[in-house]
Design a protein around this motif. Structure first.
Motif, PDB file in Angstrom:
ATOM      1  N   UNK A  41      55.798   3.074 -12.266  1.00 54.88           N
ATOM      2  CA  UNK A  41      55.595   2.413 -13.563  1.00 54.88           C
ATOM      3  C   UNK A  41      56.876   1.760 -14.045  1.00 54.88           C
ATOM      4  N   UNK A  42      58.019   2.399 -13.778  1.00 58.81           N
ATOM      5  CA  UNK A  42      59.298   1.799 -14.152  1.00 58.81           C
ATOM      6  C   UNK A  42      59.502   0.480 -13.429  1.00 58.81           C
ATOM      7  N   UNK A  74      58.733 -15.858 -20.821  1.00 59.23           N
ATOM      8  CA  UNK A  74      58.905 -14.446 -21.166  1.00 59.23           C
ATOM      9  C   UNK A  74      57.628 -13.663 -20.956  1.00 59.23           C
ATOM     10  N   UNK A  75      56.528 -14.344 -20.639  1.00 61.28           N
ATOM     11  CA  UNK A  75      55.268 -13.671 -20.367  1.00 61.28           C
ATOM     12  C   UNK A  75      54.811 -12.854 -21.555  1.00 61.28           C
ATOM     13  N   UNK A 128      59.815  -3.278 -15.010  1.00 60.94           N
ATOM     14  CA  UNK A 128      60.819  -4.283 -14.683  1.00 60.94           C
ATOM     15  C   UNK A 128      60.175  -5.622 -14.355  1.00 60.94           C
ATOM     16  N   UNK A 129      59.079  -5.569 -13.611  1.00 60.16           N
ATOM     17  CA  UNK A 129      58.347  -6.792 -13.283  1.00 60.16           C
ATOM     18  C   UNK A 129      57.750  -7.406 -14.546  1.00 60.16           C
ATOM     19  N   UNK A 130      57.265  -6.559 -15.442  1.00 62.28           N
ATOM     20  CA  UNK A 130      56.651  -7.027 -16.680  1.00 62.28           C
ATOM     21  C   UNK A 130      57.682  -7.670 -17.602  1.00 62.28           C
ATOM     22  N   UNK A 131      58.865  -7.064 -17.693  1.00 61.00           N
ATOM     23  CA  UNK A 131      59.880  -7.532 -18.633  1.00 61.00           C
ATOM     24  C   UNK A 131      60.647  -8.752 -18.148  1.00 61.00           C
ATOM     25  N   UNK A 178      63.409   0.598 -12.280  1.00 67.61           N
ATOM     26  CA  UNK A 178      63.399  -0.496 -13.253  1.00 67.61           C
ATOM     27  C   UNK A 178      64.567  -1.442 -13.010  1.00 67.61           C
ATOM     28  N   UNK A 179      65.778  -0.890 -12.898  1.00 76.05           N
ATOM     29  CA  UNK A 179      66.951  -1.725 -12.665  1.00 76.05           C
ATOM     30  C   UNK A 179      66.885  -2.387 -11.297  1.00 76.05           C
ATOM     31  N   UNK A 180      66.348  -1.661 -10.326  1.00 72.60           N
ATOM     32  CA  UNK A 180      66.244  -2.241  -8.985  1.00 72.60           C
ATOM     33  C   UNK A 180      65.314  -3.454  -8.993  1.00 72.60           C
TER      34      UNK A 180
END
Length: 904
Positions: free
Chosen positions: A768-769, A789-790, A773-776, A453-455
């Motif tokens: 999924x993480x 912000x999608x 990250x891509x989603x957020x 996620x952070x990556x």
């Protein structure tokens, strides 16, 4: 003299109001609009890098851009012409528009202003604003109306919020400023593309936020209500707004500290007599005259930080940057980096300058120079508009009172990577974060430590930073090949590099340099003193680990046992005390301490086990720690035990094992030719046997909490098998093989069938993480607009936007009861509330919150209202009923067990 009451109705609207009457109790909206624009005029000086860079990206003239954005800033508060807004401070003067009860303030003034332009003014002003401007002006108005830190909403109608006379007043104001300040001499060479405006809109939004804050500072912009000498807009701009704007911006010292010419590494690091190969590379590599990315991969102790700072110095000296931000994975690593940088950062800048250095979270080493230079003393506030919409000065006082965020405006910022990652998330003031990174070098340490996620957020940040012309330096001891390629590709995408960016080099140590011309991969050697051979032995159970700790301590050597969970660390610590280990020989260090205690323990750990520690401090000492010691802290242990962890973390942990040369007693040895006097380094690995996997509980039987922290049990099995089959490893020769033996493309096929299901589930979760990250993340390519912000849930306060998904945690301020008042747990003169904060798992907080007596509810509410920085935090009173939850030696206790113990 004009009669403002009859000739120009826009004089009848207030823009700022004081909460009490001491002199002029309001500031005319027209004047405030010019104040903010004047600040923008100064910030966008055509001779300065910021304006030149933005103009180059937009393909326009810097002089035109300064004039144009200044004009746009004059419109930033047109939403305050709405009667619903004016109703918020009624009866200020009979010279102002009267209260009108039917207009209710249900939408914020930033949204109302944008929709006023979009729905009405853009059509009414076609006779005065050329179509060349109008075609893109809606985007510019959206940017400046988002001056409170997030883009305005789009609403269908504005009629319930204003009267016709409000419309006419707003139109009259825009007409006049258009006649006076709209650039008339449009350059025929201007060819501004929509995608370029979207790309730069984030920086312009940051300028609007900063200009509104500075332009609201009453120390420079005195309230003028029009009751005395009546001053036209033109005269106010010339005689008040512009001079005050110049003084206010000059007082901030933001981004104007000149660099010191580079000569050698000894400028920053006088103690370095013989630079390492990596450091020599940093001194000699050819720098491209454009923004660039460096990835430095070398063993722990090879001097990566100093090499990175040499590159920083050279990039700044070449005019490619004016400062830097160093992002680290944890607060502990940030604290350590702050201490290192505080001794050398001044050499990056002109010796006559006073550059600011700031640690971006609550800590005792806050910079007094920065408080002075960036005006961090509280501004005198004007009236806040509503409970969830503070005024500019009030909101920015809250914002700047949070020490975590100061670093982004400083010349040199040191902090957790989270503060930079928030720049690519829909968090309020993210644009100011991105502006703070403009023309700075982004240095990110321990990049291998980021979860997927952070990556993914870091990839987005690299792309965004490259898009605004920033250079970046990434540091890692153990970076998988695929991740290195991801970072290179992201930076190249943001910078719009057209050449092939594929990498292929497998050598180690290695430097990857990406410029607008090519990708260069340069193998470097390692200095002899950091080459190491580590023996690895397996411990079968906790009893063997405890016995090893006691044996090593009784021999007079120091040892560290790194546990994967706080619960296991507590357990080992208590068992050693029960086994007779003297308390003065045993230290517990983990992440669940209040900041003041964490700093105290960290300082003690560095003194006992740091680079300069001697046998006096080290003899027989034991440290039980979690992951807080595995990165960036310069610690040196004679012996180490580690719970089983992924291979890259085992390598990191082993980097703290006999890190510096010492004699047989543990005293430091000086000189590259000295010989290590201690027995051969041994890493004891607490791990189940990788040769005997009976079922899916292979790991849980011995380390039940580890699989929750590192869920890919297949990678843990591969890590254990790899190091135990080899019976150790040699660095740097084995580094690349070790990493790829666990993270390589075909490694999962080797995992035992009993562990395959859990491994596949973990791999799916990690994927999924990354998807989350891509989603957020913000869709930066859409520009500074609400919809960027999608579907992530929209814009919110930064405390509600996750930069990590590794655990659900919450920041809690500990309060002690003093008479009838709640006081900060930390009893210090400065930063007491910052030092009283602790991060807790949400589950633990939920348990603790239920134990707070209801009698403290009103006191907690009052505390939040009285202390701005506590507004968004949970508060836990350490009263007599809940004292057992926290202890300065043990840190945070499990609430259920503690409650049981307390009742007994």
């Amino acid at each position: 003299m004009e009669d403002f009451q009859t000739t120009k109705s826009y004089w009848r609207y207030w823009g700022k109001a004081k909460p009490r009457n001491d002199g002029a109790n309001y500031h005319l909206l027209a004047y405030h609009s010019l104040d903010v624009a004047a600040v923008g005029w100064v910030l966008l000086d055509p001779q300065k890098h910021l304006c030149k860079s933005l103009a180059r990206q937009l393909n326009v003239q810097p002089e035109w851009l300064q004039a144009w954005f200044t004009f746009c800033l004059m419109l930033h508060d047109i939403g305050k012409f709405f009667r619903s807004f004016q109703n918020l401070a009624p009866n200020l003067s009979d010279r102002l528009v009267p209260y009108f009860a039917q207009c209710v303030y249900e939408k914020r003034h930033d949204t109302l202003g944008f929709c006023l332009w979009n729905n009405l003014l853009s059509r009414r002003l076609v006779d005065i604003i050329p179509s060349t401007y109008l075609k893109s002006m809606t985007s510019w108005v959206e940017i400046v109306c988002g001056h409170h830190g997030q883009p305005p909403e789009v609403i269908r109608t504005i009629k319930p919020y204003l009267l016709e006379e409000d419309e006419l007043a707003a139109e009259g104001f825009v007409r006049e400023v258009s006649e006076l300040w709209l650039p008339k001499d449009l350059e025929p060479t201007i060819d501004m593309k929509v995608e370029d405006l979207r790309r730069t809109s984030w920086q312009f939004a940051g300028i609007a936020v900063l200009a509104d804050w500075i332009g609201s500072n009453q120390d420079f912009f005195k309230y003028m209500d029009g009751k005395g000498e009546e001053i036209s807009l033109e005269n106010y701009w010339k005689n008040f707004a512009l001079p005050s704007g110049k003084n206010a911006v000059e007082a901030t010292h933001v981004g104007i500290t000149p660099a010191n010419p580079f000569s050698s590494i000894k400028q920053q690091f006088a103690f370095i007599e013989n630079p390492t190969p990596l450091q020599n590379y940093a001194q000699s590599v050819t720098l491209n005259h454009s923004p660039q990315l460096f990835i430095l991969e070398d063993v722990t102790g090879s001097g990566k930080t100093e090499a990175a700072m040499v590159l920083v110095h050279r990039l700044m000296s070449a005019g490619l940057a004016q400062g830097l931000y160093v992002g680290l994975p944890t607060m502990a690593t940030a604290n350590a980096m702050y201490k290192r940088m505080s001794q050398s950062y001044r050499q990056l800048f002109s010796l006559s300058a006073l550059p600011s250095l700031v640690l971006s979270h609550g800590a005792r080493e806050l910079s007094a120079e920065f408080k002075k230079s960036v005006q961090l003393g509280e501004q005198r506030t004007d009236t806040s508009y509503t409970s969830d919409e503070p005024s500019a000065s009030a909101y920015c006082n809250y914002w700047l009172a949070d020490n975590r965020k100061k670093a982004l405006l400083a010349d040199v910022g040191i902090g957790t990577i989270d503060q930079a990652l928030l720049g690519v998330l829909p968090a309020r003031h993210q644009s100011l974060r991105m502006l703070g990174l403009t023309n700075k070098i982004l240095v990110v340490d321990e990049v291998h430590a980021f979860d997927p996620y952070m990556r993914r957020l870091l990839i987005a940040l690299l792309e965004a930073h490259a898009a605004q012309g920033g250079s970046a330096i990434l540091l890692s001891a153990t970076l998988p090949f695929t991740q290195r390629q991801q970072f290179v590709s992201a930076y190249a995408t943001g910078a719009k590099f057209k050449h092939d960016t594929s990498i292929n080099q497998t050598a180690y140590p290695l430097v990857t340099q990406l410029t607008d011309a090519s990708v260069l991969e340069a193998p470097v050697s390692t200095r002899e003193s950091v080459r190491r051979s580590v023996r690895v032995e397996r411990l079968h159970n906790d009893e063997m680990a405890l016995s090893t700790v006691l044996e090593v301590a009784n021999q007079g050597r120091c040892i560290c046992w790194i546990r994967n969970t706080v619960k296991d660390a507590h357990k080992a610590y208590k068992e050693l005390l029960e086994a007779g280990m003297p308390a003065n020989k045993l230290t517990l260090f983990h992440s669940r301490y209040a900041m003041i205690d964490r700093q105290r323990i960290e300082e003690d750990v560095l003194q006992r086990f740091g680079k300069t520690s001697t046998t006096t401090e080290r003899k027989g000492q034991v440290l039980i720690a979690t992951q807080v010691v595995e990165q960036s802290l310069d610690l040196d242990f004679d012996v180490m035990i580690s719970d089983l962890a992924p291979i890259d973390l085992l390598i990191q942990r082993a980097g703290r094992l006999q890190r510096h040369l010492r004699d047989s007693e543990g005293n430091p040895l000086l000189g590259e030719n000295s010989l290590e006097g201690r027995p051969k380094a041994c890493l004891y690995l607490l791990s189940p046997d990788p040769e005997h996997v009976a079922d899916q509980n292979w790991l849980r039987t011995l380390l039940p909490g580890t699989q929750a922290v590192y869920p890919n049990v297949g990678q843990l099995w591969l890590s254990s098998r790899t190091v135990l089959q080899r019976q150790g490893f040699n660095m740097p020769e084995d580094a690349r093989d070790l990493i790829e033996s666990v993270y390589g493309d075909d490694c999962n096929d080797l995992v035992p069938s009993a562990l395959q299901d859990a491994s596949l589930r973990a791999a799916a979760e990690l994927k999924a993480q990354s998807g989350m990250g891509e989603f957020n993340r913000l869709k930066l390519e859409m520009g500074y607009t609400r919809s960027s912000a999608g579907q992530s849930g929209g814009w919110d306060e930064d405390v509600n936007i996750p930069t990590r998904l590794s655990s659900d945690s919450i920041t809690v301020a500990l309060a002690r009861l003093e008479n009838i008042h709640l006081m900060p747990y930390a009893q210090t003169k400065e930063d007491a509330w910052s030092l009283s904060q602790i991060n807790l798992p949400l589950e633990e907080w939920n348990k603790a919150e239920r134990l707070i007596p209801t009698v403290y509810s009103s006191a907690i509410d009052n505390l939040r209202m009285r202390i701005p920085q506590l507004k968004w935090l949970q508060i836990l009173p350490l009263c007599s009923e809940t004292t057992f939850l926290y202890d300065p030696v043990d840190g945070w206790h499990n609430t259920e067990k503690s409650a049981t113990e307390a009742s007994i």
